[in-house]
Scaffold this motif. Sequence first.
Motif, PDB file in Angstrom:
ATOM      1  N   GLU A   1       0.693  -9.157  -1.917  1.00 14.75           N
ATOM      2  CA  GLU A   1      -0.132  -7.977  -2.245  1.00 14.75           C
ATOM      3  C   GLU A   1      -1.250  -8.300  -3.235  1.00 14.75           C
ATOM      4  O   GLU A   1      -2.337  -7.741  -3.157  1.00 14.75           O
ATOM      5  CB  GLU A   1       0.749  -6.862  -2.826  1.00 14.75           C
ATOM      6  CG  GLU A   1       1.428  -5.981  -1.775  1.00 14.75           C
ATOM      7  CD  GLU A   1       0.455  -5.346  -0.780  1.00 14.75           C
ATOM      8  OE1 GLU A   1      -0.612  -4.886  -1.202  1.00 14.75           O
ATOM      9  OE2 GLU A   1       0.781  -5.347   0.427  1.00 14.75           O
TER      10      GLU A   1
ATOM     11  N   ILE B   1      -4.966  -9.139  -2.161  1.00 18.00           N
ATOM     12  CA  ILE B   1      -5.808  -8.166  -1.470  1.00 18.00           C
ATOM     13  C   ILE B   1      -7.090  -7.881  -2.264  1.00 18.00           C
ATOM     14  O   ILE B   1      -7.066  -7.706  -3.472  1.00 18.00           O
ATOM     15  CB  ILE B   1      -5.024  -6.840  -1.254  1.00 18.00           C
ATOM     16  CG1 ILE B   1      -3.947  -7.053  -0.179  1.00 18.00           C
ATOM     17  CG2 ILE B   1      -5.946  -5.690  -0.865  1.00 18.00           C
ATOM     18  CD1 ILE B   1      -4.472  -7.221   1.228  1.00 18.00           C
ATOM     19  N   GLY B   2      -8.228  -7.843  -1.538  1.00 14.90           N
ATOM     20  CA  GLY B   2      -9.501  -7.533  -2.170  1.00 14.90           C
ATOM     21  C   GLY B   2     -10.043  -6.194  -1.716  1.00 14.90           C
ATOM     22  O   GLY B   2     -10.820  -5.555  -2.401  1.00 14.90           O
TER      23      GLY B   2
ATOM     24  N   PRO C   1      -8.343  -2.791  -0.322  1.00 18.96           N
ATOM     25  CA  PRO C   1      -7.083  -2.114   0.010  1.00 18.96           C
ATOM     26  C   PRO C   1      -7.199  -1.187   1.221  1.00 18.96           C
ATOM     27  O   PRO C   1      -6.192  -0.895   1.857  1.00 18.96           O
ATOM     28  CB  PRO C   1      -6.765  -1.294  -1.254  1.00 18.96           C
ATOM     29  CG  PRO C   1      -7.698  -1.798  -2.312  1.00 18.96           C
ATOM     30  CD  PRO C   1      -8.886  -2.353  -1.599  1.00 18.96           C
TER      31      PRO C   1
END
Lengths: 148, 168
Positions: free
Chosen positions: B52, B55-56, B58
Motif C-alpha cells: 500500500e 501507491i502514488g 489512490p
Amino acid sequence: MTDVTAPDVVALARRFIEAIPHSRALGMRLESLGEGRVVMTMPYDLRFVGDPATGVLHGGAVSALMDTASGAAVMCHPTAPTATATLDLRIDYFRPATPGQTITARAECYHVTRSVAFVRVTATDEDDTRPVAAATGAFTLDRPKGVK
Amino acid sequence: MTRAKPEPVQVIKQRRDGALKALLSGVPYIQYLDIQFDRRGDELTAILPFDEKLIGNPTLPALHGGVTAAFLEVAAIIELSWSILWEEMEAGQLDPAGIAERPLRLPKTIDFTVDYLRTGLPRDAYARARVNRSGRRYASVHVEAWQDNRARLFAQGTGHFLMPEGGE
C-alpha cells in the motif's frame, strides 16, 4: 518565491498531497504552492539511506520527492489541469546529500502545451547554495472538459 | 596430468548467494522498499512486492512514479555492483568469508532517466538491468521493468554511474 495562492488552497492541496500513501510514507511535506511552483520537503530518515558507510540518502528517495513536487507543480499551473502523470524524468545527481539534513525540492512547471507539461526541479539539503540533484520532466496533461 | 576436481555445487551457490546477500542487506532503502533479487547464474531479476505504501495515485490506483524510478535505479545499481563482484569472485580474488565484513563499494549515480510507458498497477513489479558499457571510471546501464507480461514494459530507464575507486 512569491506565493500568490490563498492559504486555504494551500491547506487543501497539502491534505491532498500528504494523503498520497507513498508521499506520506516518506514523510513528505508541502511547504508552498501556486502558479505552477511548488516547494516540498522530506526529513532525513535512516530507513532511506543508500550507502551505509556514509549514511547518505538513496538517490531513489530524492527522486521520489522531486517527482512528487513536479507533479504538484503541474497540477497548480494556472491553466488548471485535471490530472497528470509522469512521461519521463531525467535526474542529475551533483553530490551526496549531507546525512541528517532535510531535503527540499523546488519544482517549476515552466511550459505547457495542450497535452504536455514541462517541469524543472532542484533538490537541496540545508546548504541551499549547492544543489544535491536536479531533474527535468515531461508530464501528461488532462484539461478540464470543454477547454481546448 | 590430473585436472583439479570442480567445486561442489553447494559451495559455489553458497558463495554466490552469500555475496549477493551481503550486497543487498547493506542498503537500508532496498530493505525499506522490500526489493528482492532472484539469481539464476549471474542473471538477476529484481522483484518489488506490492505494498500500500507504494501507491502514488489512490483513485486509479497506481504505483508512485517515484517508486518506479527508485526501483529501476536500485535494479541498475545492484546489477552493476553485482557484475563487479562476480568478476572478482570468478577470478578467485574475493574472500567469501570477508564479503560481509568489508565496506560496500557501490557505484555512484551520475544521472538516471526514467521513461514511464504505462501506469504501474497495484501488483508486483519485476526488473532486469543490462550493463551496456562498463569502463574503469564510468558505466552505462539500461533497465526494463514489467508486471504481468515481460513484453509489456511499464517503465524503462538508462543511467550513468561513476565506478567505485580501488576496483583495479
